[in-house]
Design a protein around this motif. Structure first.
Motif, PDB file in Angstrom:
ATOM      1  N   TYR A   1      52.414  -5.188  37.857  1.00  0.00           N
ATOM      2  CA  TYR A   1      53.616  -4.664  37.972  1.00  0.00           C
ATOM      3  C   TYR A   1      53.739  -3.473  38.715  1.00  0.00           C
ATOM      4  N   ASP A   2      52.523  -2.591  38.511  1.00  0.00           N
ATOM      5  CA  ASP A   2      52.725  -1.135  39.154  1.00  0.00           C
ATOM      6  C   ASP A   2      52.532  -1.327  40.664  1.00  0.00           C
ATOM      7  N   TYR A   3      51.382  -2.272  40.805  1.00  0.00           N
ATOM      8  CA  TYR A   3      51.386  -2.560  42.320  1.00  0.00           C
ATOM      9  C   TYR A   3      52.475  -3.079  43.192  1.00  0.00           C
ATOM     10  N   ALA A   4      53.090  -3.891  42.354  1.00  0.00           N
ATOM     11  CA  ALA A   4      54.147  -4.648  43.149  1.00  0.00           C
ATOM     12  C   ALA A   4      55.186  -3.614  43.359  1.00  0.00           C
ATOM     13  N   LYS A   5      55.597  -2.733  42.371  1.00  0.00           N
ATOM     14  CA  LYS A   5      56.293  -1.700  42.513  1.00  0.00           C
ATOM     15  C   LYS A   5      56.027  -0.657  43.906  1.00  0.00           C
ATOM     16  N   LYS A   6      54.732  -0.358  43.644  1.00  0.00           N
ATOM     17  CA  LYS A   6      54.054   0.505  44.605  1.00  0.00           C
ATOM     18  C   LYS A   6      54.299  -0.159  46.213  1.00  0.00           C
ATOM     19  N   ILE A   7      53.921  -1.415  46.182  1.00  0.00           N
ATOM     20  CA  ILE A   7      54.144  -2.029  47.482  1.00  0.00           C
ATOM     21  C   ILE A   7      55.544  -2.131  48.049  1.00  0.00           C
ATOM     22  N   ASP A   8      56.536  -2.205  47.124  1.00  0.00           N
ATOM     23  CA  ASP A   8      57.820  -2.287  47.538  1.00  0.00           C
ATOM     24  C   ASP A   8      58.162  -0.849  48.058  1.00  0.00           C
ATOM     25  N   ASP A   9      57.847   0.225  47.387  1.00  0.00           N
ATOM     26  CA  ASP A   9      58.041   1.737  47.760  1.00  0.00           C
ATOM     27  C   ASP A   9      57.331   2.099  49.184  1.00  0.00           C
ATOM     28  N   MET A  10      56.189   1.255  49.327  1.00  0.00           N
ATOM     29  CA  MET A  10      55.338   1.588  50.462  1.00  0.00           C
ATOM     30  C   MET A  10      55.998   0.889  51.875  1.00  0.00           C
ATOM     31  N   LEU A  11      56.578  -0.400  51.527  1.00  0.00           N
ATOM     32  CA  LEU A  11      57.305  -0.946  52.447  1.00  0.00           C
ATOM     33  C   LEU A  11      58.513  -0.257  52.941  1.00  0.00           C
ATOM     34  N   ASP A  12      59.110   0.322  51.909  1.00  0.00           N
ATOM     35  CA  ASP A  12      60.252   1.166  52.351  1.00  0.00           C
ATOM     36  C   ASP A  12      60.250   2.350  53.047  1.00  0.00           C
ATOM     37  N   VAL A  13      59.146   3.013  52.816  1.00  0.00           N
ATOM     38  CA  VAL A  13      58.454   4.092  53.722  1.00  0.00           C
ATOM     39  C   VAL A  13      58.143   3.515  55.101  1.00  0.00           C
ATOM     40  N   PHE A  14      57.467   2.569  55.200  1.00  0.00           N
ATOM     41  CA  PHE A  14      56.834   1.987  56.436  1.00  0.00           C
ATOM     42  C   PHE A  14      58.259   1.782  57.306  1.00  0.00           C
ATOM     43  N   SER A  15      59.066   1.076  56.589  1.00  0.00           N
ATOM     44  CA  SER A  15      60.405   0.686  57.421  1.00  0.00           C
ATOM     45  C   SER A  15      61.051   2.019  57.886  1.00  0.00           C
ATOM     46  N   ASP A  16      61.191   2.926  57.065  1.00  0.00           N
ATOM     47  CA  ASP A  16      61.693   4.278  57.571  1.00  0.00           C
ATOM     48  C   ASP A  16      61.114   4.969  58.488  1.00  0.00           C
ATOM     49  N   LYS A  17      59.705   4.927  58.463  1.00  0.00           N
ATOM     50  CA  LYS A  17      58.858   5.673  59.410  1.00  0.00           C
ATOM     51  C   LYS A  17      59.106   4.813  60.788  1.00  0.00           C
ATOM     52  N   GLN A  18      59.000   3.552  60.702  1.00  0.00           N
ATOM     53  CA  GLN A  18      58.972   2.664  62.012  1.00  0.00           C
ATOM     54  C   GLN A  18      60.181   2.944  62.621  1.00  0.00           C
ATOM     55  N   GLU A  19      61.512   3.059  61.796  1.00  0.00           N
ATOM     56  CA  GLU A  19      62.812   3.247  62.462  1.00  0.00           C
ATOM     57  C   GLU A  19      62.491   4.603  63.127  1.00  0.00           C
ATOM     58  N   ALA A  20      62.013   5.318  62.624  1.00  0.00           N
ATOM     59  CA  ALA A  20      62.266   7.123  63.079  1.00  0.00           C
ATOM     60  C   ALA A  20      61.371   6.788  64.227  1.00  0.00           C
ATOM     61  N   TYR A  21      60.358   6.141  64.556  1.00  0.00           N
ATOM     62  CA  TYR A  21      59.756   6.051  65.915  1.00  0.00           C
ATOM     63  C   TYR A  21      60.704   5.183  66.919  1.00  0.00           C
ATOM     64  N   TYR A  22      61.038   4.445  66.458  1.00  0.00           N
ATOM     65  CA  TYR A  22      62.342   3.477  67.568  1.00  0.00           C
ATOM     66  C   TYR A  22      63.246   4.631  67.797  1.00  0.00           C
ATOM     67  N   ALA A  23      63.562   5.203  66.868  1.00  0.00           N
ATOM     68  CA  ALA A  23      64.679   6.137  67.152  1.00  0.00           C
ATOM     69  C   ALA A  23      64.110   7.329  68.292  1.00  0.00           C
ATOM     70  N   LYS A  24      63.100   7.838  68.033  1.00  0.00           N
ATOM     71  CA  LYS A  24      62.476   8.772  69.044  1.00  0.00           C
ATOM     72  C   LYS A  24      62.442   8.285  70.349  1.00  0.00           C
TER      73      LYS A  24
END
Length: 639
Positions: free
Chosen positions: A591-614
């Motif tokens: 359960y903790d792994y699943a939650k951690k992966i979801d959180d990491m994917l959110d961060v991944f998405s935000d960082k990816q969007e930031a790169y595209y914005a730059k």
């Protein structure tokens, strides 16, 4: 991740997607690493559950009360004997012999069987609705008068099949120059035979009661009913409309016996009150109430004799039936035709002499010194009956050997899991990695990745150690150990503490120390497993090997909680297949792994969007720069 559609590199001519992907590789590696850890934990959960399933299968075969033939925690699993009962060397059917786990002596003698135990039996002294008999029929005038008036038909039913019988005026049919009732009987039988067949000839007979001739309709084994098409015809015959020879158990008590409600208000047999009796219940329901009560009797009805019989369920004089309650006595005597008279055979006890000692038993089935005797016939003359009871050595040996084989297979499987080397270079594959491999390559890789997944597991190691100690610790009150009966641990370290059997020694122990062999496996303790107040240390010392192993298995796969709130160790670790699991260690970890992966994917998405914005801002700046450059160029060109 974002699913938006982007158009990139217009001004810069750069492959923005590739650049962002390359920049995100480090982030993707972080996500992949956690996903692999989650997959590996899932594999561990499956591996633990497979071990729990194997333990459950072992327990179900050898320690389950629902499998008495193999349940080694009880002596029933070892009840296999060869027996004989001989008179002058020849088999006799006068007694049946069975062995029990408490057998002490193998040979006995039945000197005499003077009397068999019987059941208290009350037979009816009369039929219930046994025949159809006319009344008030003194001469033929009324019959001929009915015929003259056209009232000469009635319906006769035999076993539910109806035929219409038409009778004629009475004339001299028997050649005696006299018109009498005999002629009419002959006529009716001829008509009935023509309607139903030759086998029903003679169904009607004449009897004389107090000087009056009357008709009787009766046939053993058949139910006969009469229905009038015209009441005048039945009146002429002296028979009531609806008369029947049969009692159907589906009939109501009130229809069969009349108003009997008062007879059912206080109905007792052997001092047991039979409650819930009503006059509108069926005869069968009435009998079921009696038979299902704790009175210890069986009431039955024969459709052939049309008689009731009351019998004690158990043999012996101690089980004689008491019908002393007034209402009960009246009901049985008046309605069921059962009364205390010559038709009452009181129960008697068995009288038998065994090994020269005369004994009395209330049942023909009894056990003395571990030998179960079932008396079938009396034996008062001739040579004695020689009894022999021997443990079936081969059958018991085969069962113990099968247990040892399965135990060894279990030990082998667990030992392999906890000793198998882990290949750390092989980790779970990502989806991208699988796309580059064939199915066979994936399967081979994952097999290597799963190797050693339970390496040095403390739960399984502790369980194996506990099993070994349990098998070789002394069982309190038993004079044998496992090694004494020829079962020891293999000297070869490669066998991983498997058991080996000395066939000769084990068979000898079964033959010569049967009781101790049985007790070694099946002895039980009065201290319940994990019961409040029970001494578990005392239980361990007193319990046989099978119960000890069963407790160890339960300690690992139990889904109930102990006094501290804990389930079995493997269940606490990984849950169990088919049982809801929200608290086990690996469930919570996943359960903790699943939650951690979801959180990491959110961060991944935000960082990816930031790169595209730059890159988008860079493209905008380049576009403006290009516009300015073009304007300046055009201005210079116009000068």
């Amino acid at each position: 991740m974002s699913s938006s559609t982007r158009i990139t590199g217009i001004s810069s001519n750069m492959d923005t997607d590739k650049m962002v992907t390359d920049l995100m590789k480090i982030e993707q590696l972080k996500v992949d690493r956690v996903k692999k850890e989650k997959t590996y934990t899932e594999w561990q959960q499956t591996a633990y559950r497979e071990q729990a399933s194997a333990l459950k299968a072992f327990q179900s075969k050898y320690f389950d009360v629902l499998n008495p033939e193999y349940n080694l925690t009880t002596s029933a699993a070892f009840k296999s004997f060869t027996t004989s009962a001989l008179i002058a060397g020849e088999k006799t059917a006068k007694v049946e012999i069975k062995g029990t786990d408490s057998i002490s002596e193998k040979n006995h003698v039945i000197n005499r069987i003077d009397q068999l135990a019987t059941k208290d039996t009350w037979k009816a002294n009369g039929k219930v609705n046994g025949d159809i008999t006319s009344s008030g029929l003194y001469n033929v005038n009324s019959i001929n008068s009915a015929v003259a008036g056209g009232n000469n038909t009635f319906k006769l039913a035999i076993d539910g099949k109806y035929k219409t019988i038409t009778f004629d005026a009475i004339t001299d049919l028997d050649g005696d120059a006299d018109t009498d009732i005999d002629d009419f009987v002959n006529q009716l039988n001829t008509k009935i035979k023509a309607a139903f067949g030759d086998e029903y000839d003679g169904l009607v007979t004449k009897k004389n009661v107090s000087g009056n001739d009357e008709l009787k309709f009766e046939k053993n084994g058949s139910t006969i009913s009469i229905v009038g098409l015209d009441n005048t015809a039945l009146t002429a015959l002296g028979i009531e409309d609806g008369a029947s020879t049969g009692l159907a158990v589906t009939d109501k008590l009130s229809d069969v016996f009349g108003t009997i409600a008062e007879d059912l208000t206080k109905f007792e047999i052997n001092g047991v009150k039979i409650s819930g009796l009503t006059s509108d219940m069926t005869v069968k329901s009435f009998m079921d109430k009696v038979n299902n009560s704790t009175a210890g009797v069986e009431l039955s009805f024969s459709s052939l004799t049309k008689e009731f019989t009351l019998k004690s369920k158990s043999e012996g004089s101690v089980n004689n039936i008491d019908l002393s309650e007034t209402n009960t006595t009246n009901f049985f005597a008046n309605h069921l035709k059962i009364a205390d008279d010559a038709n009452h055979a009181k129960a008697v006890n068995a009288q038998v002499t065994i090994d020269g000692i005369a004994i009395t038993k209330s049942s023909n089935n009894f056990t003395v010194d571990g030998v179960n005797y079932i008396l079938k016939e009396t034996h008062t003359t001739g040579e004695a009956i020689n009894i022999s009871v021997e443990p079936n050595v081969d059958a018991i040996y085969d069962k113990i050997k099968e247990f040892v084989t399965d135990y060894n297979a279990l030990v082998e499987a667990v030992s392999t899991e906890i000793s198998e080397k882990r290949l750390r270079d092989f980790m779970p594959l990502t989806d991208d990695e699988k796309e580059a491999m064939s199915e066979d390559e994936i399967k081979l890789w994952e097999n290597k990745a799963k190797q050693g997944i339970l390496k040095n597991d403390n739960i399984l190691s502790t369980m194996l150690d506990s099993m070994r100690v349990a098998l070789y610790s002394k069982v309190e009150g038993v004079g044998l150990s496992l090694s004494d009966i020829g079962i020891e641990t293999s000297d070869d370290y490669k066998d991983k503490n498997k058991l080996v059997i000395d066939d000769t020694k084990l068979k000898s122990a079964i033959e010569n120390n049967y009781k101790d062999v049985v007790a070694l496996f099946s002895k039980d303790s009065d201290q319940g497993y994990l019961l409040s107040g029970a001494d578990q240390s005392k239980r361990y010392k007193e319990s046989g090997l099978a119960e000890r192993l069963n407790d160890i298995v339960n300690n690992n796969i139990r889904i109930t909680r102990d006094s501290s709130g804990a389930k079995g160790s493997l269940v606490e670790k990984a849950g169990i297949d088919g049982v809801a699991d929200v608290t086990s260690e690996l469930y919570l970890k996943l359960y903790d792994y699943a939650k951690k992966i979801d959180d990491m994917l959110d961060v991944f998405s935000d960082k990816q969007e930031a790169y595209y914005a730059k890159f988008a801002r860079m493209e905008t700046a380049l576009s403006k720069l290009n516009s300015q450059s073009n304007w300046l160029t055009s201005q210079l060109a116009s000068m």
